[in-house]
Motif scaffolding. Structure first.
Motif, PDB file in Angstrom:
ATOM      1  N   THR A 160      13.866  16.046 -20.107  1.00 30.26           N
ATOM      2  CA  THR A 160      15.088  16.927 -20.431  1.00 30.26           C
ATOM      3  C   THR A 160      15.649  17.237 -19.181  1.00 30.26           C
ATOM      4  N   GLY A 161      14.905  17.204 -18.036  1.00 27.27           N
ATOM      5  CA  GLY A 161      15.767  17.288 -16.491  1.00 27.27           C
ATOM      6  C   GLY A 161      15.253  18.793 -15.744  1.00 27.27           C
ATOM      7  N   THR A 162      16.088  19.051 -14.960  1.00 24.41           N
ATOM      8  CA  THR A 162      15.695  20.385 -13.964  1.00 24.41           C
ATOM      9  C   THR A 162      16.480  21.635 -14.430  1.00 24.41           C
ATOM     10  N   TYR A 163      15.642  22.549 -14.911  1.00 24.73           N
ATOM     11  CA  TYR A 163      16.265  23.634 -15.552  1.00 24.73           C
ATOM     12  C   TYR A 163      14.846  24.689 -15.596  1.00 24.73           C
ATOM     13  N   ALA A 164      14.920  25.745 -15.585  1.00 22.28           N
ATOM     14  CA  ALA A 164      13.978  26.945 -16.096  1.00 22.28           C
ATOM     15  C   ALA A 164      12.990  26.907 -15.100  1.00 22.28           C
ATOM     16  N   SER A 165      13.097  26.632 -13.834  1.00 23.60           N
ATOM     17  CA  SER A 165      11.972  26.539 -13.136  1.00 23.60           C
ATOM     18  C   SER A 165      10.725  25.591 -13.251  1.00 23.60           C
ATOM     19  N   ARG A 166      11.046  24.237 -14.031  1.00 20.90           N
ATOM     20  CA  ARG A 166      10.010  23.704 -14.707  1.00 20.90           C
ATOM     21  C   ARG A 166       9.594  22.041 -13.990  1.00 20.90           C
ATOM     22  N   VAL A 203      11.821   8.380  -6.973  1.00 18.72           N
ATOM     23  CA  VAL A 203      12.947   7.908  -7.354  1.00 18.72           C
ATOM     24  C   VAL A 203      13.330   8.930  -8.513  1.00 18.72           C
ATOM     25  N   HIS A 204      14.424   9.427  -8.369  1.00 20.51           N
ATOM     26  CA  HIS A 204      14.946  10.223  -9.593  1.00 20.51           C
ATOM     27  C   HIS A 204      16.546  10.200  -9.777  1.00 20.51           C
ATOM     28  N   GLY A 205      16.747  10.600 -11.010  1.00 17.79           N
ATOM     29  CA  GLY A 205      18.248  10.950 -11.253  1.00 17.79           C
ATOM     30  C   GLY A 205      19.013   9.472 -12.061  1.00 17.79           C
ATOM     31  N   ASP A 206      18.120   8.479 -12.327  1.00 18.84           N
ATOM     32  CA  ASP A 206      18.845   7.405 -12.686  1.00 18.84           C
ATOM     33  C   ASP A 206      18.044   7.183 -13.933  1.00 18.84           C
ATOM     34  N   THR A 207      18.700   7.114 -15.224  1.00 17.91           N
ATOM     35  CA  THR A 207      18.126   6.857 -16.339  1.00 17.91           C
ATOM     36  C   THR A 207      17.656   5.365 -16.602  1.00 17.91           C
ATOM     37  N   ALA A 208      18.202   4.425 -15.815  1.00 13.88           N
ATOM     38  CA  ALA A 208      17.763   2.987 -16.053  1.00 13.88           C
ATOM     39  C   ALA A 208      16.532   2.872 -15.276  1.00 13.88           C
ATOM     40  N   GLN A 209      16.201   3.772 -14.374  1.00 13.26           N
ATOM     41  CA  GLN A 209      15.023   3.406 -13.430  1.00 13.26           C
ATOM     42  C   GLN A 209      13.893   4.295 -13.710  1.00 13.26           C
ATOM     43  N   GLY A 212       0.738  -1.203   0.050  1.00 13.93           N
ATOM     44  CA  GLY A 212      -0.048   0.040  -0.123  1.00 13.93           C
ATOM     45  C   GLY A 212       0.885   1.395  -0.074  1.00 13.93           C
ATOM     46  N   GLY A 213       2.113   1.169  -0.220  1.00 13.47           N
ATOM     47  CA  GLY A 213       2.880   2.349  -0.222  1.00 13.47           C
ATOM     48  C   GLY A 213       3.017   2.764  -1.633  1.00 13.47           C
ATOM     49  N   LEU A 214       3.710   3.869  -1.977  1.00 17.31           N
ATOM     50  CA  LEU A 214       3.978   4.449  -3.389  1.00 17.31           C
ATOM     51  C   LEU A 214       5.208   4.665  -3.824  1.00 17.31           C
ATOM     52  N   GLU A 215       5.439   4.227  -5.255  1.00 15.72           N
ATOM     53  CA  GLU A 215       6.829   4.417  -5.666  1.00 15.72           C
ATOM     54  C   GLU A 215       6.609   5.494  -6.896  1.00 15.72           C
ATOM     55  N   VAL A 216       7.084   6.399  -6.842  1.00 15.16           N
ATOM     56  CA  VAL A 216       6.894   7.492  -7.818  1.00 15.16           C
ATOM     57  C   VAL A 216       8.375   7.527  -8.496  1.00 15.16           C
ATOM     58  N   ARG A 217       8.417   7.605  -9.674  1.00 13.61           N
ATOM     59  CA  ARG A 217       9.498   7.806 -10.712  1.00 13.61           C
ATOM     60  C   ARG A 217       9.445   8.880 -11.426  1.00 13.61           C
ATOM     61  N   VAL A 218      10.472   9.899 -11.547  1.00 17.23           N
ATOM     62  CA  VAL A 218      10.529  10.976 -12.285  1.00 17.23           C
ATOM     63  C   VAL A 218      11.913  11.256 -12.991  1.00 17.23           C
ATOM     64  N   GLY A 219      12.138  11.834 -14.225  1.00 16.57           N
ATOM     65  CA  GLY A 219      13.180  11.973 -15.046  1.00 16.57           C
ATOM     66  C   GLY A 219      13.766  13.347 -14.676  1.00 16.57           C
ATOM     67  N   VAL A 220      13.184  14.194 -13.728  1.00 18.08           N
ATOM     68  CA  VAL A 220      13.981  15.423 -13.509  1.00 18.08           C
ATOM     69  C   VAL A 220      14.896  14.885 -12.275  1.00 18.08           C
ATOM     70  N   HIS A 221      15.912  15.789 -11.804  1.00 21.46           N
ATOM     71  CA  HIS A 221      16.547  15.595 -10.441  1.00 21.46           C
ATOM     72  C   HIS A 221      16.676  16.807  -9.780  1.00 21.46           C
ATOM     73  N   SER A 222      16.858  16.320  -8.599  1.00 25.07           N
ATOM     74  CA  SER A 222      16.710  17.616  -7.386  1.00 25.07           C
ATOM     75  C   SER A 222      18.184  17.878  -7.123  1.00 25.07           C
ATOM     76  N   HIS A 223      18.608  19.073  -6.844  1.00 26.01           N
ATOM     77  CA  HIS A 223      19.860  19.403  -6.382  1.00 26.01           C
ATOM     78  C   HIS A 223      19.798  20.515  -5.423  1.00 26.01           C
ATOM     79  N   GLY A 224      18.698  20.348  -4.386  1.00 27.58           N
ATOM     80  CA  GLY A 224      18.394  21.089  -3.185  1.00 27.58           C
ATOM     81  C   GLY A 224      16.867  21.792  -3.350  1.00 27.58           C
ATOM     82  N   GLN A 225      15.954  21.268  -4.242  1.00 23.60           N
ATOM     83  CA  GLN A 225      14.559  21.777  -4.353  1.00 23.60           C
ATOM     84  C   GLN A 225      13.718  21.104  -3.414  1.00 23.60           C
ATOM     85  N   GLY A 226      14.016  20.027  -2.791  1.00 25.08           N
ATOM     86  CA  GLY A 226      12.905  19.405  -2.186  1.00 25.08           C
ATOM     87  C   GLY A 226      11.972  18.510  -2.770  1.00 25.08           C
ATOM     88  N   MET A 227      12.395  18.067  -3.979  1.00 32.56           N
ATOM     89  CA  MET A 227      11.325  17.180  -4.948  1.00 32.56           C
ATOM     90  C   MET A 227      10.757  16.069  -4.171  1.00 32.56           C
TER      91      MET A 227
END
Length: 796
Positions: free
Chosen positions: A541-547, A530-536, A493-508
């Motif tokens: 296109t990533g984290t930039y432009a406040s997107r 889960v973020h930051g791993d192209t295999a997972q 009953g937990g959740l796994e959330v996978r995104v292609g952007v990456h956090s470097h301090g934004q609290g994602m």
């Protein structure tokens, strides 16, 4: 069914709008972060680079050392590796080829010429120091003036001039400028400086023999894009390259492009089938790291008798350094400058020429606020100059020029689609919070210590989450489309959330969990992002432009909304009711006669399928969904800043006495994170305004190579700040959220300079060059005093 008030409050305590402490802070505060420097691996070699001591020179000879020569590589050893070339569709654009190691010539001080490796960094540096390189001097183009005057020996072969590109805009300028009663001209200059994240460049690469794959751990904002370009430059299939961004210690744009060192270390791992690592030290960052912010403006405003701007004429020159970076190209900076210079103002006449010039300095890389810090500085100082010319308060003239709320949504003179908000209200609130009348009274009374008090304002818009049409117009090699998120309910009953952007301090890890909680009600401590791993993770296109919050956060919301009815369908069967008679909240599905938890639904799907309805959705409790805003020109955050300063005319010291921010980033997913991002950005903006500068001499030698020379604001230089939030939801995004990661860094230089100019206006002085060091301020006061004395002599 309907939520009760108690239920809604319980859900809001973790969902969108809740001040949830960041989940990721626990590991960082306890020293359990996993950065590239924390990794250990058998047979790991550390890499050191031999860097050019010259800004522009031919390489006439190179020789390996006798000891350790087999642990050295030059560009010639990497013949199978492509140069880094960032093409652009922009007219007039000239591309540059950036070799992983300098070949034939060097183009800035600090450019990598060779690399050495050994079990320790110290040993690798010892080997690098014994590499022999012979150089032959070439003309050095250390600033835009000398570079534009060049007629031979250009920085890049095949070029006929040094402009990377020239952009022009002209809309109703002649027609509206002719109606003006007043013309005001000013020049502004922003100094070159560095990003200075806590962690510099960092990359570790090895060959995974089991998977037959190159694995690259790198401190990057854009892991999927780095995989794309590494595979291309190394001649590999993307499926054979895995890029992982672990914990990243700050980035600010510095880590959203392919670095030469990333390509070199990846090549070493591919070639020798062993692990290699490079960690940038602080001196390397200050000398060879990407530079930013060096803009030069000539601004002419055409206004009516009350200071309402009718037309603006601008000439912008940007010092772009030696190379155009991949993937955003040097075209991003001038493109953002010409498009965002009008800011939040409603004038309809506009003419702008923006030139981006190549020089013998490190390549210009996007930095928090990309061009908008410069254009805000230019337009806001111009507004104040117009106000002085018409004899009105600058905040009143600013208010008259802002886009009125009744015209929102508004398409401005450069075709920016301002989606929602009340720009004048933010300025009025800043005026109220700073205590305008009390500050003016304090000025009139004077300070016991003789310092001068000044009050300054600045307003801006932050174009965030702009997408396909905008980047297609810029013609960058990679253009963002939909961002995707994969959401999976785990068997308990937990959740796994996978995104292609990456956090470097934004609290994602926290914000995305809050978004998932808002839809599904699962406790955020049971949601793993889960973020930051192209295999997972799905492609982004990533984290930039406040997107990231708008794009990937929107995708998380959409994916959860796909899963929610599947959960309710199974739960309804278990409860003996219809799905439409159920309600999903706080991790449970409620029916007329009882409830079941998501954990019970998950157990049925994964472990007890005999409990499922016959028409259950075979796709199960996981899905991948994509999102981009309805209008992909961006959602527009905006703010007004106000600052009070005290200026010591004897020492040139500027003290910030009070600082207020009134910002609107639409619906705040987590106000605590929003405020942290804003405060951090303002600290960087204060650095731009008062401290940070990378000066170069005429030989292209950097004159600030340590933190003893390169000044940063510290705890005593960053004032206590007061912030007020408006929340005007964007009509184009999930939950009405807007990006806001860059906004804090945009306005401070403009607000602080306007405050200083307000303080010294009675002395006839004006400042418009960053950083405002004591020396520059005292020189401006001396020039004003000399001009006044000269005028007095002429009058006599």
């Amino acid at each position: 069914m309907h939520h009760t008030q108690t239920d809604l409050k319980a859900q809001a305590s973790q969902g969108v709008g809740a001040r949830v402490e960041r989940k990721e802070d626990a590991r960082h505060l306890h020293g359990r972060g996993q950065f590239v420097a924390d990794m250990h691996m058998p047979e790991l070699s550390e890499v050191a680079f031999l860097r050019s001591p010259f800004a522009h020179a031919r390489i006439t000879a190179s020789q390996r050392p006798e000891a350790g020569g087999e642990q050295v590589a030059f560009r010639a050893d990497m013949a199978d590796v492509l140069d880094i070339v960032a093409e652009s569709m922009l007219p007039t654009y000239q591309a540059s080829a950036q070799p992983p190691l300098a070949a034939g010539k060097v183009r800035f001080v600090g450019e990598p010429v060779a690399m050495a490796w050994a079990p320790t960094r110290a040993e690798a540096e010892d080997i690098a120091e014994t590499i022999a390189i012979d150089f032959e001097d070439l003309p050095v183009y250390a600033d835009v003036a000398t570079s534009q005057a060049a007629t031979e020996e250009f920085i890049h072969e095949g070029w006929q001039h040094h402009n990377f590109l020239t952009l022009k805009a002209d809309t109703k300028f002649d027609e509206l400028a002719a109606q003006a009663k007043l013309v005001v001209t000013r020049r502004m200059d922003l100094a070159r400086h560095c990003m200075v994240p806590m962690e510099g460049k960092a990359v570790l690469a090895y060959w995974d023999h089991q998977a037959d794959m190159l694995v690259v751990y790198t401190a990057t904002q854009v892991p999927h894009m780095i995989r794309t370009i590494l595979a291309k430059c190394l001649g590999m299939d993307q499926g054979q390259v895995r890029v992982v961004a672990p914990d990243v210690g700050g980035a600010f744009g510095y880590k959203c492009v392919l670095q030469q060192e990333e390509l070199c270390v990846a090549w070493l791992a591919k070639t020798y089938r062993k692990p290699f690592r490079f960690l940038e030290d602080r001196r390397e960052h200050l000398i060879a790291g990407a530079n930013t912010r060096e803009h030069h403006y000539e601004m002419t405003a055409y206004a009516d008798e009350r200071g309402r701007i009718l037309a603006l004429d601008a000439h912008i020159v940007i010092d772009g350094g030696a190379y155009s970076v991949w993937p955003f190209t040097i075209g991003l900076e001038p493109g953002q400058a010409v498009g965002n210079l009008p800011g939040p103002y409603a004038f309809r006449g506009y003419r702008c020429t923006t030139e981006c010039v190549a020089t013998n300095k490190p390549g210009f890389v996007p930095y928090r606020g990309v061009a908008r810090t410069g254009v805000c500085f230019a337009i806001e100082l111009t507004i104040d100059a117009v106000a002085r010319a018409v004899g009105r308060e600058p905040w009143e003239v600013r208010l008259d020029n802002l886009v009125p709320v009744e015209l929102m949504p508004y398409v401005n003179v450069t075709n920016k689609h301002f989606d929602s908000g009340d720009y004048p209200a933010s300025l009025r609130k800043a005026h109220e919070m700073i205590g305008f009348e009390a500050v003016r009274e304090r000025q009139r009374q004077g300070e016991p210590d003789g310092r001068l008090i000044g009050l300054g304002f600045a307003s801006y818009t932050e174009q965030s989450a702009h997408g396909t049409s905008v980047f297609a117009a810029w013609g960058t090699p990679v253009i963002p489309g939909h961002d995707s998120a994969t959401v999976r309910v785990t068997p308990d009953g937990g959740l796994e959330v996978r995104v292609g952007v990456h956090s470097h301090g934004q609290g994602m890890e926290t914000s995305f969990a809050q978004i998932a909680h808002e839809v599904l009600g699962v406790d955020i401590m049971r949601i793993r992002v889960v973020h930051g791993d192209t295999a997972q993770t799905p492609y982004s296109t990533g984290t930039y432009a406040s997107r990231s919050l708008v794009m990937s956060g929107g995708a998380v919301s959409r994916a959860c909304k796909v899963i929610a009815p599947r959960i309710r369908h199974i739960a309804a069967h278990m409860l003996g009711c219809k799905p439409e008679d159920t309600d999903l909240m706080n991790g449970r599905v409620f029916g007329p006669g009882g409830s079941v938890s998501i954990a019970e639904v998950a157990e049925a799907w994964y472990l007890k399928p005999q409990l499922l309805p016959a028409d259950v959705d075979a796709a199960g409790l996981e899905t991948t969904a994509g999102f981009k805003p309805k209008v992909d020109t961006g959602s527009f955050t905006y703010a007004s800043h106000a600052v009070t300063v005290a200026v010591d005319t004897e020492t040139g010291h500027v003290e910030i006495l009070d600082y207020v921010i009134v910002e609107d980033c639409g619906t705040m997913v987590n106000p605590l994170i929003v405020e942290g991002q804003t405060y951090g950005g303002i600290a960087q903006g204060i650095g731009t305004a008062l401290y940070e500068e990378t000066p170069y001499d005429t030989n292209g030698q950097p004159l600030a190579s340590t933190l003893a020379d390169y000044m940063l604001p510290g705890a005593t230089e960053v004032p206590r700040m007061r912030i007020h939030h408006f929340e005007t939801p964007s009509p184009h995004t999930e939950f009405g959220a807007k990006g806001m990661g860059e906004g804090g860094a945009i306005a401070p230089p403009a607000a602080i300079f306007n405050a200083v100019n307000d303080a010294i206006r009675g002395l006839g002085a004006e400042v418009a060059q960053t950083p405002l060091s004591p020396r520059r301020l005292l020189e401006a006061l001396a020039r004003a005093e000399e001009a006044a004395a000269s005028q007095a002599r002429r009058a006599a």
